[in-house]
Scaffold this motif. Structure first.
Motif, mmCIF file in Angstrom:
data_model
loop_
_atom_site.group_PDB
_atom_site.id
_atom_site.type_symbol
_atom_site.label_atom_id
_atom_site.label_comp_id
_atom_site.label_asym_id
_atom_site.label_seq_id
_atom_site.Cartn_x
_atom_site.Cartn_y
_atom_site.Cartn_z
ATOM 1 N N SER A 1 49.750 48.758 41.586
ATOM 2 C CA SER A 1 49.789 48.390 42.998
ATOM 3 C C SER A 1 48.384 48.185 43.555
ATOM 4 O O SER A 1 48.133 47.247 44.314
ATOM 5 N N TRP A 2 47.453 49.042 43.163
ATOM 6 C CA TRP A 2 46.109 49.014 43.747
ATOM 7 C C TRP A 2 45.262 47.862 43.220
ATOM 8 O O TRP A 2 44.336 47.410 43.889
ATOM 9 N N ILE A 3 45.594 47.331 42.057
ATOM 10 C CA ILE A 3 44.813 46.215 41.521
ATOM 11 C C ILE A 3 44.849 45.017 42.469
ATOM 12 O O ILE A 3 43.910 44.224 42.523
ATOM 13 N N ASP A 4 45.914 44.887 43.264
ATOM 14 C CA ASP A 4 45.996 43.787 44.237
ATOM 15 C C ASP A 4 44.849 43.836 45.244
ATOM 16 O O ASP A 4 44.420 42.805 45.738
ATOM 17 N N PHE A 5 44.361 45.029 45.553
ATOM 18 C CA PHE A 5 43.209 45.169 46.436
ATOM 19 C C PHE A 5 42.006 44.434 45.841
ATOM 20 O O PHE A 5 41.282 43.730 46.542
ATOM 21 N N PHE A 6 41.802 44.574 44.557
ATOM 22 C CA PHE A 6 40.650 43.969 43.885
ATOM 23 C C PHE A 6 40.849 42.479 43.606
ATOM 24 O O PHE A 6 39.885 41.765 43.383
ATOM 25 N N LYS A 7 42.087 42.025 43.611
ATOM 26 C CA LYS A 7 42.369 40.603 43.420
ATOM 27 C C LYS A 7 42.175 39.797 44.698
ATOM 28 O O LYS A 7 42.002 38.586 44.639
ATOM 29 N N ASP A 8 42.212 40.453 45.843
ATOM 30 C CA ASP A 8 42.128 39.753 47.129
ATOM 31 C C ASP A 8 40.668 39.665 47.572
ATOM 32 O O ASP A 8 40.034 40.683 47.840
ATOM 33 N N PRO A 9 40.132 38.436 47.693
ATOM 34 C CA PRO A 9 38.722 38.281 48.089
ATOM 35 C C PRO A 9 38.409 38.856 49.468
ATOM 36 O O PRO A 9 37.273 39.255 49.725
ATOM 37 N N SER A 10 39.396 38.952 50.344
ATOM 38 C CA SER A 10 39.129 39.498 51.683
ATOM 39 C C SER A 10 38.769 40.975 51.636
ATOM 40 O O SER A 10 38.151 41.494 52.561
ATOM 41 N N SER A 11 39.119 41.653 50.561
ATOM 42 C CA SER A 11 38.792 43.081 50.436
ATOM 43 C C SER A 11 37.284 43.315 50.339
ATOM 44 O O SER A 11 36.810 44.405 50.625
ATOM 45 N N PHE A 12 36.532 42.278 49.943
ATOM 46 C CA PHE A 12 35.102 42.456 49.712
ATOM 47 C C PHE A 12 34.240 41.463 50.463
ATOM 48 O O PHE A 12 33.045 41.362 50.207
ATOM 49 N N LYS A 13 34.825 40.741 51.399
ATOM 50 C CA LYS A 13 34.039 39.699 52.065
ATOM 51 C C LYS A 13 32.901 40.260 52.911
ATOM 52 O O LYS A 13 31.975 39.541 53.241
#
Length: 172
Positions: free
Chosen positions: A25-37
């Motif tokens: 479930s948490w890997i989706d956080f790292f797949k989304d570029p908005s998490s690190f913009k």
């Protein structure tokens, strides 16, 4: 493990320790570029980043430097993100940070504020902290809004891990 909120609850959330089964479930956080913009840092493959994140939390747990707690939505039992109290060093001073990260689907629904308030209250009630901070990128307005809703005031701007950040603080 004095900084962990394991088994604590809010109206809509409960806190628990991270579990290996959360990874998918948490890997989706790292797949989304908005998490690190808002954060300048070299990124690797999402799976590698997620594994490094879990290792970091396990190290925090083992060395009593706080750590992120899984945030589970009570009504669905879904993992929605992580929040916790982290021992950090800002400008060579040890601080206790209220931290929060949510999966993209659960942002802008008040969960981060709800979790942050619980972390703040837990720190003041159980750990004897005189103040807590949040470290927020100067471009991350949503996260800054969470800090303000948590009663914090902007204290200063500084460089933290090569990023320009605002330090928000609230005193006990």
């Amino acid at each position: 493990m004095k900084y962990l909120l394991n088994k604590e609850e809010t109206n809509r959330l409960y806190f628990r320790l991270i579990e290996p089964s959360d990874f998918n479930s948490w890997i989706d956080f790292f797949k989304d570029p908005s998490s690190f913009k808002h954060w300048i840092e070299q990124r690797q493959d999402p799976e590698i980043e997620c594994r490094k994140w879990y290792e970091k939390q396990e190290n925090r747990y083992a060395t009593d430097l706080g750590g992120m707690n899984a945030l589970v939505e009570k009504s669905t039992e879904n993992l929605i993100g992580y929040s916790g109290l982290l021992v950090q060093y800002v400008d060579d001073k040890e601080e206790l940070e209220v931290a929060y990260s949510l999966l993209p689907t659960y942002r802008n629904k008040g969960y981060a504020t709800e979790a942050a308030r619980k972390c703040r209250d837990y720190a003041f009630k159980n750990n004897g902290a005189d103040s807590v901070i949040s470290i927020v990128s100067i471009t991350n307005t949503p996260s800054a809004n969470v800090a303000v809703k948590n009663g914090m005031r902007l204290e200063k701007q500084t460089l933290y891990r090569e990023n320009q950040v605002n330090i928000f603080r609230i005193e006990k």
